[in-house]
Design an enzyme around this catalytic site. Sequence first.
Site, PDB file in Angstrom:
ATOM      1  N   LYS A  63     -25.775  17.738   8.700  1.00 52.29           N
ATOM      2  CA  LYS A  63     -24.730  16.743   8.449  1.00 52.29           C
ATOM      3  C   LYS A  63     -24.017  16.357   9.735  1.00 52.29           C
ATOM      4  CE  LYS A  63     -23.960  17.813   3.577  1.00 52.29           C
ATOM      5  NZ  LYS A  63     -25.167  18.622   3.430  1.00 52.29           N
TER       6      LYS A  63
ATOM      7  N   GLU B  12     -14.142  18.575   8.629  1.00 58.83           N
ATOM      8  CA  GLU B  12     -13.733  17.190   8.785  1.00 58.83           C
ATOM      9  C   GLU B  12     -12.473  16.950   7.976  1.00 58.83           C
ATOM     10  OE1 GLU B  12     -17.002  14.824   7.407  1.00 58.83           O
ATOM     11  OE2 GLU B  12     -16.509  15.107   5.298  1.00 58.83           O
TER      12      GLU B  12
ATOM     13  N   HIS C   3     -15.792  20.638  -5.832  1.00 55.33           N
ATOM     14  CA  HIS C   3     -16.560  19.690  -5.017  1.00 55.33           C
ATOM     15  C   HIS C   3     -17.958  19.459  -5.562  1.00 55.33           C
ATOM     16  CE1 HIS C   3     -13.213  20.286  -2.382  1.00 55.33           C
ATOM     17  NE2 HIS C   3     -13.491  21.563  -2.302  1.00 55.33           N
TER      18      HIS C   3
ATOM     19  N   GLU D 164     -24.046   8.585   0.788  1.00 50.27           N
ATOM     20  CA  GLU D 164     -22.783   8.904   0.115  1.00 50.27           C
ATOM     21  C   GLU D 164     -21.600   8.519   0.994  1.00 50.27           C
ATOM     22  OE1 GLU D 164     -22.469  12.596  -1.815  1.00 50.27           O
ATOM     23  OE2 GLU D 164     -24.507  12.539  -2.623  1.00 50.27           O
TER      24      GLU D 164
ATOM     25  N   GLU E   3     -22.740  11.608   3.921  1.00 46.29           N
ATOM     26  CA  GLU E   3     -24.038  12.206   4.187  1.00 46.29           C
ATOM     27  C   GLU E   3     -25.134  11.348   3.574  1.00 46.29           C
ATOM     28  OE1 GLU E   3     -24.019  16.032   2.331  1.00 46.29           O
ATOM     29  OE2 GLU E   3     -23.573  15.239   0.351  1.00 46.29           O
TER      30      GLU E   3
ATOM     31  N   ASN F 285     -28.456  12.126   1.343  1.00 46.39           N
ATOM     32  CA  ASN F 285     -29.255  13.109   0.621  1.00 46.39           C
ATOM     33  C   ASN F 285     -30.691  12.609   0.578  1.00 46.39           C
ATOM     34  OD1 ASN F 285     -27.370  15.192  -0.199  1.00 46.39           O
ATOM     35  ND2 ASN F 285     -26.391  13.584  -1.400  1.00 46.39           N
TER      36      ASN F 285
ATOM     37  N   ARG G  74     -33.414  13.057  -0.949  1.00 44.05           N
ATOM     38  CA  ARG G  74     -34.089  13.540  -2.155  1.00 44.05           C
ATOM     39  C   ARG G  74     -33.605  12.735  -3.341  1.00 44.05           C
ATOM     40  NH1 ARG G  74     -29.701  15.904  -4.457  1.00 44.05           N
ATOM     41  NH2 ARG G  74     -28.237  17.016  -3.108  1.00 44.05           N
TER      42      ARG G  74
END
Length: 643
Positions: free
Chosen positions: A117, A197, A232, A272, A285, A287, A289
């Site tokens: 990331k 972050e 989360h 995202e 990020e 993903n 997949r």
Amino acid sequence: MAIRKVLIANRGEIARRVIRTCSAMGIDTTAVYSEVDADAPFVREATDAVPLGGRRPAESYLRTDLLLDAAARTGCDAVHPGYGFLSENAAFAQACAEAGLRFIGPSPRVIELMGSKTDARALMEDAGVPVLPGWHDGAPPPEVVERIGFPMLVKASFGGGGRGMRVVESADELAGALAAAEREAEAAFGNGAVFVERYLPSARHIEVQIFGDSHGNVVHLFERECSIQRRHQKIVEEAPAPNLDDDVRARLYQAAVDAGRALGYEGAGTVEFIVGPDGQFYFLEVNTRLQVEHPVTELITGLDLVRLQLLVADGAPLSVAPVVNGHAVEARLCAEDPADDYAPKPGTVVRFDVPGPVRLDSGVEPGSEVSVDYDAMLAKVIAWAPTREEAVRVLRRSLRDSRINGVITNRDLLVGILGHPEFEAGTVDTAFLTRYPPTALLAAPDRRLPALAAVLARQAQRRAEAPVLRAVPSGWRNNPSVLRSETLDDLVVEYRISGRPEFRVDGERLDVEVVSATPTHVVMVTDGVRRAFDVDHGNGDGEVFVDSLRFAVAPRFVDPADVEAPGSLAAPMPGTVVGVPVAVGDRVEAGDVVVVLEAMKMEHVIRAPEAGVVATLSVAVGDRVDVGTVLAVLEEEEAARVG
């Protein structure tokens, strides 16, 4: 050459999902399974299956050598990684390629770029996509902490799904949060690297589905709203995102497609973003997949994303021009107790009945073991309708009428979320479950009639199993003036069935006419209304389910050996001990951490309920424990000195 047989390097509902599409396309499948999953539905449904051995992911689904051997032995020419496990592991994708297997996903290079990331943040920043202030080189120095500001978020560098994430409110919490996130990330993804972050507590989590092919095409398939999260982790998702400004939506699409093109992306991916109240968005990020929540995109576009994955992996060019049709909402059913800080609740499923015009993507069935070694998600329930209002209503009713027994679930919380005015208005953000914790969303049902139904069904079951005197009326006593009693949770149910029936709960007489009572179904009339109750007897004599209410049945006689010593801290769930930060003789204050357990891929902290001294420690790091195992015993300081 066209793909003929796919090894599915995953388990549960995503394995079933891939099998379903492969079967429709005439493609054979090989399932792999751990000892826990030997009798799972996906193992039955695949063309063939190979045991991996072991119980935990590190012993089975995370073993590249075992997966490649299974593919070779069963003649597979491709591997579908699902999500989680090795789905975003560049080394695994490379190993598949070297073994002559097509990896159904992006290239190892792209996975490696986006798998970190921190590298992904840097790449997106270079591409002009806004990112939040952060730090990725170990513990941030004071000047960086000041630049990032509080609250900040500690995140796993390699992985997702909420694991390895901690919100930090002050500098005093940072070191502990970093250590805990590193442990959790190592356990879930095999890599303990983390970064920090800035955390935006009242923003929206919106993601864009992208697809790319080997011919340079990259398209978006619209967005998904994923702001309802606990720990989360997403639990309710929908498409399209409600109340999103059209200009913001268009810019999100463009940023996501630009990211895909910059990467030379192939296959299914998700970009995202976190979107602030002012409409400004920031990259989170990529993903690399398929996402857990992909069904909502499928339902509004009419596309099968697994089919698209297979076609792209075969070299076919993308030829899709989808439009949004209606609205879809997904809820994740999990084996956890929201009222107990979302503690995981493994066990054996007794009943699994989800009614209504909904799509059900599930990895379990009656008799399935829900293991502490794996994620708590049991199923995804997805509703589609022409309008958002109708889709939400259909999903809420389906969940409300579901019968999921044998394990405690978050079903009632999901029903509460879907019926909340903020959700109905489409104005939620990631802080929703902070503003409205489970205590505010879980309706307190009247448990008196269900408790009575449980007692009547248990009585009927005892009569059905009685080896003698079957002709004697149920509940008959030679002293009819005395009521029989049972304790379910904190309710004392007193009853007389034969002769002159009488029923009391906590001393209050209930005006009830029992129409019928069998071990699995009870019908009563009260206040002129006929009520029917379905009953399941759980996984032993200590519990009973009425509809989907669970009652713990108190034993009539308590074995003295089962009585815990005062001050005992017992395991609230099965799990593995991953931390014991105290020693015998240490003084602890109320709230201090005594033991840390890992269960269902998450850490769970056992804290001292009050100040005292650690008198006994019964566990060490690496030990596996069951529910009720005494982990430690605390004594008052004075008592410890006297001892």
